[in-house]
Write an enzyme that holds these catalytic residues in place. Structure first.
Site, PDB file in Angstrom:
ATOM      1  NE  ARG A   1     -43.144   2.201  -6.931  1.00  0.00           N
ATOM      2  CZ  ARG A   1     -43.282   3.148  -6.002  1.00  0.00           C
ATOM      3  NH1 ARG A   1     -42.893   2.915  -4.766  1.00  0.00           N
ATOM      4  NH2 ARG A   1     -43.813   4.320  -6.320  1.00  0.00           N
ATOM      5  CB  ILE A   2     -40.150  -5.147  -3.819  1.00  0.00           C
ATOM      6  CG1 ILE A   2     -39.266  -4.064  -4.467  1.00  0.00           C
ATOM      7  CG2 ILE A   2     -39.383  -6.461  -3.690  1.00  0.00           C
ATOM      8  CD1 ILE A   2     -38.099  -3.629  -3.616  1.00  0.00           C
TER       9      ILE A   2
ATOM     10  CG  ASP B   1     -49.179  -3.229   2.733  1.00  0.00           C
ATOM     11  OD1 ASP B   1     -48.135  -3.390   2.080  1.00  0.00           O
ATOM     12  OD2 ASP B   1     -49.686  -2.103   2.919  1.00  0.00           O
TER      13      ASP B   1
ATOM     14  CB  ALA C   1     -37.369  -5.125   3.458  1.00  0.00           C
ATOM     15  NE  ARG C   2     -35.540   0.596   3.111  1.00  0.00           N
ATOM     16  CZ  ARG C   2     -35.491   0.169   1.855  1.00  0.00           C
ATOM     17  NH1 ARG C   2     -34.857  -0.940   1.560  1.00  0.00           N
ATOM     18  NH2 ARG C   2     -36.066   0.863   0.892  1.00  0.00           N
TER      19      ARG C   2
ATOM     20  CG  ASP D   1     -29.289  -8.291  -0.156  1.00  0.00           C
ATOM     21  OD1 ASP D   1     -28.117  -8.670  -0.368  1.00  0.00           O
ATOM     22  OD2 ASP D   1     -29.805  -7.308  -0.729  1.00  0.00           O
TER      23      ASP D   1
ATOM     24  CD  GLU E   1     -26.165  -3.290   4.997  1.00  0.00           C
ATOM     25  OE1 GLU E   1     -25.642  -2.621   4.075  1.00  0.00           O
ATOM     26  OE2 GLU E   1     -27.326  -3.733   4.927  1.00  0.00           O
TER      27      GLU E   1
ATOM     28  CG  HIS F   1     -27.574  -3.598   1.025  1.00  0.00           C
ATOM     29  ND1 HIS F   1     -27.748  -2.745   2.081  1.00  0.00           N
ATOM     30  CD2 HIS F   1     -28.608  -3.353   0.183  1.00  0.00           C
ATOM     31  CE1 HIS F   1     -28.836  -2.007   1.886  1.00  0.00           C
ATOM     32  NE2 HIS F   1     -29.366  -2.359   0.737  1.00  0.00           N
TER      33      HIS F   1
ATOM     34  N   GLY G   1     -29.375  -6.371  -3.424  1.00  0.00           N
ATOM     35  CA  GLY G   1     -30.716  -6.435  -3.975  1.00  0.00           C
ATOM     36  C   GLY G   1     -30.860  -5.796  -5.345  1.00  0.00           C
TER      37      GLY G   1
END
Length: 312
Positions: A155-156, A175, A235-236, A260, A265, A282, A284
């Protein structure tokens, strides 16, 4: 007796009262995160005592946490990823799990593009120079004509590809489940990750990491990247070897990076001392419109799971 729900996200309701008002009208008692930050594991366990539903952020929801939450019926993630939730354990325990995959898409894609442009035009350096009273002008680079590699064309990743169209870039993607129809329509070439790293001027990660994020880009993968390349991770956390990334940036073997999300964290590490790095906490999904939509959807999912409304 009203069912109790815990809201672990730290800014819930800041963009509008609608989500909390919806819980009130549904006859649900909402308990907000008292710490104002991501919950530590022990804090999550403590706060979940007697709670029927959780509007979840990124705190750890492993088997031990879920087994200790004997009253928990529903986890409604306020966000797209479920990598912090042990989905197998939730299924075995009869805990229903939801997410809001569509709501943050535009916010994350736009933040990614903003970070890319920031680094290419060296806006941070220019801003700091003016504030110091130094009228120096760092020479930047154009996005137009560059090769942008998108790792994870979900999606992103797709939203980012659409945003990049006016910049006349070459789009390549890696992907595990390539969408050939989208690629044909938007001029995206699917290639292997290794080739993407070698060819791309900008590498942007948008791959859902799964329950336990693998180190997608380790020291050897980073060594494949061009010395003039920029790495973006919105993303992660855990997808990038952050220490190896800092070393390559310090040695001038990469041009820049924008992160991000982080393995741990709040982030405290060597990347914070590098001028070629843009770091955000973070954020996003932190666009008011997207955030409000996420919270409303998370509440509606929660109430559906608790039987307080009919799922749409």
């Amino acid at each position: 007796m009203k069912p109790r729900v815990l809201i672990s996200t730290t800014s819930f309701g800041a963009c509008g009262a609608a989500p909390l008002e919806r819980l009130r009208r549904a006859g649900v008692e909402a308990v907000l995160n008292p710490h104002g930050r991501r919950l530590e594991r022990a804090e999550t366990v403590e706060l979940l005592a007697g709670v029927a539903g959780l509007v979840a952020g990124t705190e750890t929801l492993d088997r031990g946490v879920l087994e200790g939450a004997s009253a928990l019926e529903v986890v409604s993630r306020c966000g797209t990823g479920l990598d912090n939730v042990d989905l197998d354990a939730a299924r075995e325990l009869g805990i229903r799990v939801y997410s809001t995959p569509e709501a943050p898409v535009d916010a994350v894609a736009e933040l990614t593009l903003a970070g890319i442009l920031h680094l290419l035009r060296r806006l941070g350096e220019a801003d700091r120079a003016v504030r110091r009273g130094t009228w120096s002008k760092p020479m930047g680079r154009l996005l137009a004509g560059k090769t942008v590699g998108i790792v994870g064309l979900g999606r992103i990743g797709k939203a980012l590809a659409r945003l990049l169209a006016p910049f006349r870039v070459e789009l390549v993607a890696a992907d595990p489940e390539p969408d050939a129809e989208f690629a044909d329509r938007h001029g995206v070439e699917f290639i292997a990750l290794e080739e993407l790293l070698e060819r791309s001027h900008i590498v942007s990660l948008h791959l859902d990491a799964g329950p336990r994020p693998p180190r997608l880009l380790d020291r050897m993968h980073l060594a494949r990247m061009r010395p003039d390349a920029i790495l973006v991770n919105c993303a992660r956390g855990g997808l990038v070897d952050e220490e190896a990334l800092a070393e390559r940036l310090e040695e001038g073997l990469l041009a820049g990076a924008f992160l991000d999300v982080y393995e741990r964290e709040p982030y405290r590490g060597p990347l914070a001392g590098l001028a070629s790095v843009l770091l955000t906490p973070h954020i996003g999904s932190y666009a008011a419109e997207s955030r409000l939509r996420m919270e409303v959807e998370a509440v509606e999912n929660l109430l559906a799971g608790l039987g307080r409304r009919t799922p749409s």
